[in-house]
Write a protein that holds these residues in place. Structure first.
Motif, PDB file in Angstrom:
ATOM      1  N   THR A   6     112.013  59.902  87.980  1.00 35.54           N
ATOM      2  CA  THR A   6     110.995  60.724  88.634  1.00 35.54           C
ATOM      3  C   THR A   6     109.728  59.922  88.888  1.00 35.54           C
ATOM      4  OG1 THR A   6     111.887  62.680  87.547  1.00 35.54           O
ATOM      5  CG2 THR A   6     109.669  62.848  88.444  1.00 35.54           C
ATOM      6  N   GLN A   7     109.329  59.125  87.901  1.00 33.77           N
ATOM      7  CA  GLN A   7     108.133  58.307  88.067  1.00 33.77           C
ATOM      8  C   GLN A   7     108.315  57.270  89.170  1.00 33.77           C
ATOM      9  OE1 GLN A   7     107.085  56.183  84.511  1.00 33.77           O
ATOM     10  NE2 GLN A   7     105.041  55.664  85.228  1.00 33.77           N
ATOM     11  N   LEU A   8     109.517  56.686  89.248  1.00 32.00           N
ATOM     12  CA  LEU A   8     109.788  55.695  90.295  1.00 32.00           C
ATOM     13  C   LEU A   8     109.734  56.345  91.674  1.00 32.00           C
ATOM     14  CD1 LEU A   8     110.619  52.824  91.062  1.00 32.00           C
ATOM     15  CD2 LEU A   8     113.015  53.516  90.747  1.00 32.00           C
ATOM     16  N   GLU A   9     110.279  57.547  91.801  1.00 31.18           N
ATOM     17  CA  GLU A   9     110.245  58.241  93.080  1.00 31.18           C
ATOM     18  C   GLU A   9     108.811  58.572  93.500  1.00 31.18           C
ATOM     19  OE1 GLU A   9     112.735  58.511  94.951  1.00 31.18           O
ATOM     20  OE2 GLU A   9     114.159  57.740  93.497  1.00 31.18           O
ATOM     21  N   GLN A  10     107.998  58.930  92.538  1.00 32.31           N
ATOM     22  CA  GLN A  10     106.599  59.223  92.851  1.00 32.31           C
ATOM     23  C   GLN A  10     105.886  57.976  93.364  1.00 32.31           C
ATOM     24  OE1 GLN A  10     105.083  60.848  89.198  1.00 32.31           O
ATOM     25  NE2 GLN A  10     105.936  62.892  89.567  1.00 32.31           N
ATOM     26  N   ARG A  11     106.181  56.829  92.785  1.00 35.20           N
ATOM     27  CA  ARG A  11     105.553  55.592  93.252  1.00 35.20           C
ATOM     28  C   ARG A  11     106.019  55.229  94.662  1.00 35.20           C
ATOM     29  NH1 ARG A  11     105.856  51.842  87.738  1.00 35.20           N
ATOM     30  NH2 ARG A  11     104.324  53.070  86.533  1.00 35.20           N
ATOM     31  N   TRP A  12     107.321  55.463  94.924  1.00 32.28           N
ATOM     32  CA  TRP A  12     107.809  55.218  96.272  1.00 32.28           C
ATOM     33  C   TRP A  12     107.118  56.136  97.280  1.00 32.28           C
ATOM     34  CZ3 TRP A  12     109.995  51.582  98.873  1.00 32.28           C
ATOM     35  CH2 TRP A  12     110.829  50.659  98.251  1.00 32.28           C
ATOM     36  N   ASP A  13     106.907  57.386  96.915  1.00 28.01           N
ATOM     37  CA  ASP A  13     106.219  58.325  97.802  1.00 28.01           C
ATOM     38  C   ASP A  13     104.798  57.854  98.103  1.00 28.01           C
ATOM     39  OD1 ASP A  13     108.435  59.913  97.897  1.00 28.01           O
ATOM     40  OD2 ASP A  13     107.784  61.262  96.303  1.00 28.01           O
ATOM     41  N   GLN A  14     104.127  57.360  97.063  1.00 24.98           N
ATOM     42  CA  GLN A  14     102.763  56.871  97.253  1.00 24.98           C
ATOM     43  C   GLN A  14     102.740  55.641  98.156  1.00 24.98           C
ATOM     44  OE1 GLN A  14     101.332  56.217  93.282  1.00 24.98           O
ATOM     45  NE2 GLN A  14     101.115  58.411  92.824  1.00 24.98           N
ATOM     46  N   PHE A  15     103.734  54.770  97.965  1.00 27.32           N
ATOM     47  CA  PHE A  15     103.777  53.571  98.814  1.00 27.32           C
ATOM     48  C   PHE A  15     104.016  53.946 100.271  1.00 27.32           C
ATOM     49  CE2 PHE A  15     106.338  50.332 100.966  1.00 27.32           C
ATOM     50  CZ  PHE A  15     105.471  49.260 100.905  1.00 27.32           C
ATOM     51  N   HIS A  16     104.941  54.853 100.527  1.00 24.45           N
ATOM     52  CA  HIS A  16     105.225  55.245 101.912  1.00 24.45           C
ATOM     53  C   HIS A  16     104.016  55.949 102.550  1.00 24.45           C
ATOM     54  CE1 HIS A  16     109.446  54.195 102.551  1.00 24.45           C
ATOM     55  NE2 HIS A  16     109.659  54.487 101.278  1.00 24.45           N
ATOM     56  N   ARG A  17     103.215  56.607 101.728  1.00 27.26           N
ATOM     57  CA  ARG A  17     102.063  57.320 102.299  1.00 27.26           C
ATOM     58  C   ARG A  17     100.887  56.383 102.537  1.00 27.26           C
ATOM     59  NH1 ARG A  17     100.213  62.376 103.049  1.00 27.26           N
ATOM     60  NH2 ARG A  17      97.972  62.742 102.840  1.00 27.26           N
ATOM     61  N   TRP A  18     100.568  55.568 101.527  1.00 25.00           N
ATOM     62  CA  TRP A  18      99.361  54.745 101.603  1.00 25.00           C
ATOM     63  C   TRP A  18      99.621  53.282 101.931  1.00 25.00           C
ATOM     64  CZ3 TRP A  18      95.589  57.945 101.979  1.00 25.00           C
ATOM     65  CH2 TRP A  18      95.607  59.153 101.283  1.00 25.00           C
ATOM     66  N   GLY A  19     100.862  52.827 101.833  1.00 23.39           N
ATOM     67  CA  GLY A  19     101.174  51.426 102.095  1.00 23.39           C
ATOM     68  C   GLY A  19     100.793  50.968 103.497  1.00 23.39           C
ATOM     69  N   PRO A  20     101.127  51.713 104.557  1.00 19.96           N
ATOM     70  CA  PRO A  20     100.755  51.267 105.910  1.00 19.96           C
ATOM     71  C   PRO A  20      99.255  51.099 106.088  1.00 19.96           C
ATOM     72  CG  PRO A  20     102.457  52.956 106.039  1.00 19.96           C
ATOM     73  CD  PRO A  20     102.024  52.892 104.609  1.00 19.96           C
ATOM     74  N   TYR A  21      98.461  51.991 105.487  1.00 23.66           N
ATOM     75  CA  TYR A  21      97.008  51.839 105.587  1.00 23.66           C
ATOM     76  C   TYR A  21      96.561  50.542 104.923  1.00 23.66           C
ATOM     77  CZ  TYR A  21      96.927  56.794 106.882  1.00 23.66           C
ATOM     78  OH  TYR A  21      97.118  57.992 107.509  1.00 23.66           O
ATOM     79  N   GLY A  22      97.103  50.271 103.751  1.00 24.43           N
ATOM     80  CA  GLY A  22      96.713  49.053 103.038  1.00 24.43           C
ATOM     81  C   GLY A  22      97.118  47.800 103.795  1.00 24.43           C
ATOM     82  N   MET A  23      98.349  47.778 104.332  1.00 19.74           N
ATOM     83  CA  MET A  23      98.809  46.602 105.071  1.00 19.74           C
ATOM     84  C   MET A  23      97.992  46.409 106.347  1.00 19.74           C
ATOM     85  SD  MET A  23     101.170  45.504 103.086  1.00 19.74           S
ATOM     86  CE  MET A  23     102.137  44.363 104.030  1.00 19.74           C
ATOM     87  N   LEU A  24      97.653  47.516 107.015  1.00 22.59           N
ATOM     88  CA  LEU A  24      96.833  47.403 108.225  1.00 22.59           C
ATOM     89  C   LEU A  24      95.448  46.885 107.889  1.00 22.59           C
ATOM     90  CD1 LEU A  24      96.531  47.909 111.267  1.00 22.59           C
ATOM     91  CD2 LEU A  24      95.829  50.260 110.712  1.00 22.59           C
ATOM     92  N   ALA A  25      94.883  47.339 106.766  1.00 18.15           N
ATOM     93  CA  ALA A  25      93.552  46.885 106.373  1.00 18.15           C
ATOM     94  C   ALA A  25      93.563  45.399 106.040  1.00 18.15           C
ATOM     95  CB  ALA A  25      93.062  47.700 105.174  1.00 18.15           C
ATOM     96  N   ILE A  26      94.572  44.944 105.285  1.00 16.42           N
ATOM     97  CA  ILE A  26      94.658  43.526 104.918  1.00 16.42           C
ATOM     98  C   ILE A  26      94.840  42.663 106.171  1.00 16.42           C
ATOM     99  CG2 ILE A  26      96.032  41.826 103.680  1.00 16.42           C
ATOM    100  CD1 ILE A  26      96.679  44.004 101.617  1.00 16.42           C
ATOM    101  N   ALA A  27      95.734  43.109 107.062  1.00 19.79           N
ATOM    102  CA  ALA A  27      95.970  42.338 108.285  1.00 19.79           C
ATOM    103  C   ALA A  27      94.706  42.269 109.141  1.00 19.79           C
ATOM    104  CB  ALA A  27      97.118  42.962 109.077  1.00 19.79           C
TER     105      ALA A  27
END
Length: 426
Positions: A6-27
């Motif tokens: 359950t904890q792993l799934e929650q982390r995956w959900d967070q990555f899919h939600r906020w990951g694109p914003y973070g990658m766009l900001a870094i780029a």
């Protein structure tokens, strides 16, 4: 699902939600730091517009309601046409940004992580991954457009490498998801099995309690029958003998004979009293406290013959052995009941009692030359209150024995009780 899953799934959900914003900001930060790669202000304005468009696109997509995926256990968006459009628009923005600055490939790489969530169909998923690999290969080969043949060779090589990598990773991911589904199915099956097992245990517990009640009731009923038989074999027969002796006293003018019968009646009364007290304690015959079964039977037969003025003989065959108390008590009570019935009903002039030790069995035979009877027409419980043949048979069967009767009107009777030879526990 386990807590770690359950904890792993929650982390995956967070990555899919906020990951694109973070990658766009870094780029974007890296692109700003390397402005010399861009040709001029027009490219910078175009990059800023594309970054803004990417932010708007993601914000709009995140606010849009998404049906949950039904193919896996993870709480992700399900593939749809809208997801395909979103993926295509995002890929176009990422491709244009990477064309302007190769470092925007950091943002384009997000296409590897959610193609299976957005694009329906196996081939559509592969097309999306291939499009993403084109963008990344262009960045890794020095940026687009390609400037010469060597860069084109590098581009093709990186394109092959990227496709091989995503195919391998995709295959491993698919296998892991299959294992996850199998584990989930196993857990569900185990839960159903555990539920059924618990129900069976509850039913068994209820059945066990019911069986205990029935066994207790059966034990009480059996003990009542045994007690009734003991009273009949001791007190009732003793009182019958006392009455018979007193009748002789009343009817005889001979004082000496009356005195003898009075003494016999007193002896019977004492014996009956002792038997009554013994029955209260353990229902075992008092005669077996002092003597073996053979000795007790010999004395019982002799006393019966003296009391009834009927010739009574006792014989032992085989090698006498000390018997278990229950076996001895059963055979002695059967003999007492049989002799009492003979005195009451047979009108015999001679009785023979034989105790035979036959290896693994003990046989008690009682024969008389009385008037006989039809065994099939006799009730098991007489109107006088005796237990008769039914009571004797029940005694024998209680210790895994048997009782047979042979008789015919006018030709006497023969009774045989056969029980297992169980030796005395020392």
């Amino acid at each position: 699902m386990a807590a770690k899953d359950t904890q792993l799934e929650q982390r995956w959900d967070q990555f899919h939600r906020w990951g694109p914003y973070g990658m766009l900001a870094i780029a974007t930060l890296i692109a700003v730091a390397t402005q010399d790669i861009m040709a001029g202000p027009a490219e910078r304005y175009a990059a800023a517009a594309l970054v803004g468009a990417a932010l708007v696109l993601h914000l709009a997509w995140d606010r849009r309601p998404h049906p949950p995926a039904v193919t896996t256990g993870r709480r992700r968006r399900g593939p749809s046409r809208a997801g395909t459009v979103f993926y295509a628009v995002r890929w176009a923005i990422a491709f244009a940004l990477t064309w302007l600055n190769p470092f925007f490939a950091l943002y384009a790489v997000t296409g590897y992580f959610d193609a299976d969530e957005l694009i329906p169909g196996r081939y559509g998923h592969r097309i999306g991954l291939f499009a993403t690999s084109l963008t990344l290969a262009g960045s890794q080969s020095g940026g687009l457009p390609l400037k010469n043949a060597s860069q084109g060779g590098v581009f093709l090589g990186m394109l092959v490498v990227n496709n091989v990598l995503w195919m391998v990773v995709g295959h491993l991911t698919h296998q892991e998801e299959e294992r996850s589904r199998a584990r989930a199915d196993t857990i569900v099956a185990l839960e159903r099995t555990n539920t059924a097992l618990q129900q069976a245990l509850d039913e068994n517990a209820a059945l066990h309690a019911q069986l205990l009640v029935q066994a207790r009731e059966a034990g009480v009923a059996d003990e009542r029958r045994r007690l009734a038989a003991e009273i009949h074999d001791t007190l009732a027969q003793g009182l019958t003998g006392i009455i018979a002796q007193l009748q002789v006293v009343v009817n005889t003018p001979d004082a000496q004979l009356a005195r003898e019968h009075t003494v016999r009646a007193m002896d019977l009364a004492r014996h009956s009293l002792g038997e009554a007290r013994r029955s209260v304690h353990n229902l075992a015959p008092a005669a077996l406290d002092r003597d073996s079964l053979a000795e007790a039977l010999e004395k019982t037969v002799a006393a019966w013959g003296e009391r009834t003025a009927v010739r009574a003989d006792f014989t032992v065959t085989g090698t006498a052995e000390p018997l278990h108390g229950e076996v001895s008590a059963t055979l002695l009570r059967i003999a007492e009941e049989a002799l009492a019935n003979t005195a009451r009903h047979a009108g015999a002039t001679r009785v023979g009692v034989t105790l035979s030790f036959m290896g693994d069995e003990v046989v008690l035979d009682i024969r008389d030359d009385g008037r006989g009877f039809d065994p099939l027409r006799l009730p098991e419980h007489s109107s006088a209150g005796g237990f008769g043949l039914g009571g004797m048979r029940a005694r024998a069967e209680r210790i895994a024995g048997s009782l047979t009767v042979e008789s015919e009107p006018g030709y006497g009777a023969a009774l045989s009780a056969r029980v297992p030879l169980v030796r005395h526990d020392r």
